[in-house]
Design a protein around this motif. Structure first.
Motif, short mmCIF file in Angstrom:
data_model
loop_
_atom_site.label_atom_id
_atom_site.label_comp_id
_atom_site.label_asym_id
_atom_site.label_seq_id
_atom_site.Cartn_x
_atom_site.Cartn_y
_atom_site.Cartn_z
N UNK A 164 0.83 -1.20 0.00
CA UNK A 164 0.00 0.00 0.00
C UNK A 164 0.87 1.26 0.00
N UNK A 165 1.88 1.28 0.83
CA UNK A 165 2.77 2.44 0.90
C UNK A 165 3.53 2.63 -0.41
N UNK A 166 3.97 1.54 -1.02
CA UNK A 166 4.68 1.62 -2.30
C UNK A 166 3.79 2.18 -3.40
N UNK A 167 2.47 1.96 -3.27
CA UNK A 167 1.51 2.49 -4.23
C UNK A 167 1.11 3.94 -3.92
N UNK A 168 1.74 4.55 -2.93
CA UNK A 168 1.44 5.94 -2.59
C UNK A 168 0.29 6.11 -1.63
N UNK A 169 -0.16 5.05 -1.04
CA UNK A 169 -1.28 5.11 -0.07
C UNK A 169 -0.68 5.26 1.33
N UNK A 170 -0.46 6.51 1.71
CA UNK A 170 0.26 6.79 2.95
C UNK A 170 -0.66 6.93 4.17
N UNK A 171 -1.96 6.89 3.96
CA UNK A 171 -2.92 6.90 5.07
C UNK A 171 -3.47 5.48 5.19
N UNK A 172 -2.94 4.75 6.16
CA UNK A 172 -3.28 3.34 6.32
C UNK A 172 -4.13 3.17 7.58
N UNK A 173 -5.24 2.47 7.44
CA UNK A 173 -6.08 2.11 8.58
C UNK A 173 -6.12 0.59 8.65
N UNK A 174 -5.80 0.04 9.80
CA UNK A 174 -5.94 -1.39 10.01
C UNK A 174 -7.25 -1.60 10.74
N UNK A 175 -8.19 -2.22 10.03
CA UNK A 175 -9.53 -2.50 10.54
C UNK A 175 -9.50 -3.87 11.23
N UNK A 176 -9.57 -3.86 12.55
CA UNK A 176 -9.45 -5.09 13.34
C UNK A 176 -10.80 -5.67 13.76
N UNK A 177 -11.87 -5.29 13.08
CA UNK A 177 -13.21 -5.74 13.45
C UNK A 177 -13.35 -7.26 13.38
N UNK A 178 -12.62 -7.90 12.48
CA UNK A 178 -12.73 -9.35 12.30
C UNK A 178 -11.48 -10.09 12.76
N UNK A 179 -10.69 -9.45 13.61
CA UNK A 179 -9.49 -10.06 14.18
C UNK A 179 -9.78 -10.34 15.65
N UNK A 180 -10.03 -11.60 15.97
CA UNK A 180 -10.43 -11.91 17.34
C UNK A 180 -9.25 -12.17 18.27
N UNK A 181 -8.04 -12.33 17.71
CA UNK A 181 -6.88 -12.62 18.55
C UNK A 181 -5.63 -12.04 17.90
N UNK A 182 -4.77 -11.44 18.72
CA UNK A 182 -3.50 -10.92 18.24
C UNK A 182 -2.43 -11.23 19.27
N UNK A 183 -1.29 -11.72 18.81
CA UNK A 183 -0.18 -11.96 19.72
C UNK A 183 0.91 -10.91 19.48
N UNK A 184 2.06 -11.10 20.10
CA UNK A 184 3.13 -10.11 20.00
C UNK A 184 3.65 -9.97 18.57
N UNK A 185 3.60 -11.04 17.79
CA UNK A 185 4.04 -10.95 16.39
C UNK A 185 3.11 -10.05 15.58
N UNK A 186 1.82 -10.21 15.81
CA UNK A 186 0.85 -9.35 15.13
C UNK A 186 1.02 -7.90 15.54
#
Length: 111
Positions: A36-58
Motif C-alpha cells: 500500500x505504501x509503495x503504491x502511494x497510499x500513505x494513510x493506512x487504517x488497520x480494521x481489526x473488526x474481524x481479528x479476534x486474537x492478536x499476539x506479540x508478532x501481530x
C-alpha cells in the motif's frame, strides 16, 4: 487472511486482517502495508473488526507498519478492536502510541 481495500481515496488503504493475527500472518500484514505504501497510499487504517486474537508478532507487524507509514510521510491508525486485541494494546501500553478508533470512518477523520 489479510484483505486490502483501496476504495476510500487515492492515498488511503484499509487493511483488514481476519481471524488470528499471529506469527503465521504477521509477515502477510507487513507485506500488504508495504505494498500500500509503495503504491502511494500513505494513510493506512488497520480494521481489526474481524481479528479476534492478536499476539506479540501481530502487534509487532502493526508497529512496523506504523513506522513505515511515518517514514513515508503518512500515518497508520487502528480501528474497531475486539476485546482481546484491546487488552493486548493496554497491557503493552501501546494504546497510547496507536490510539484505537471505533470505526474505519473515525480513523480516517482522526476522531
Amino acid at each position: 487472511m489479510i484483505e486490502l481495500d483501496t476504495e476510500h481515496g487515492p492515498d488511503v488503504a484499509v487493511v483488514r486482517p481476519r481471524g488470528r493475527l499471529t506469527m503465521v500472518h504477521a509477515a502477510d500484514l507487513r507485506a500488504v502495508v508495504a505494498e500500500a505504501l509503495a503504491d502511494g497510499r500513505t494513510r493506512v487504517v488497520i480494521d481489526l473488526a474481524h481479528c479476534e486474537f492478536m499476539d506479540s508478532s501481530g502487534l509487532g507487524a502493526i508497529i512496523g507498519g506504523l513506522k513505515a507509514a511515518r517514514q513515508a510521510g503518512g500515518d497508520l491508525r487502528i480501528a474497531a478492536l475486539q476485546p482481546q486485541v484491546m487488552t493486548v494494546l493496554q497491557l503493552t501500553n501501546l494504546d497510547r502510541v496507536l490510539r484505537p478508533h471505533g470505526s474505519v470512518a473515525e480513523a480516517l477523520r482522526g476522531d
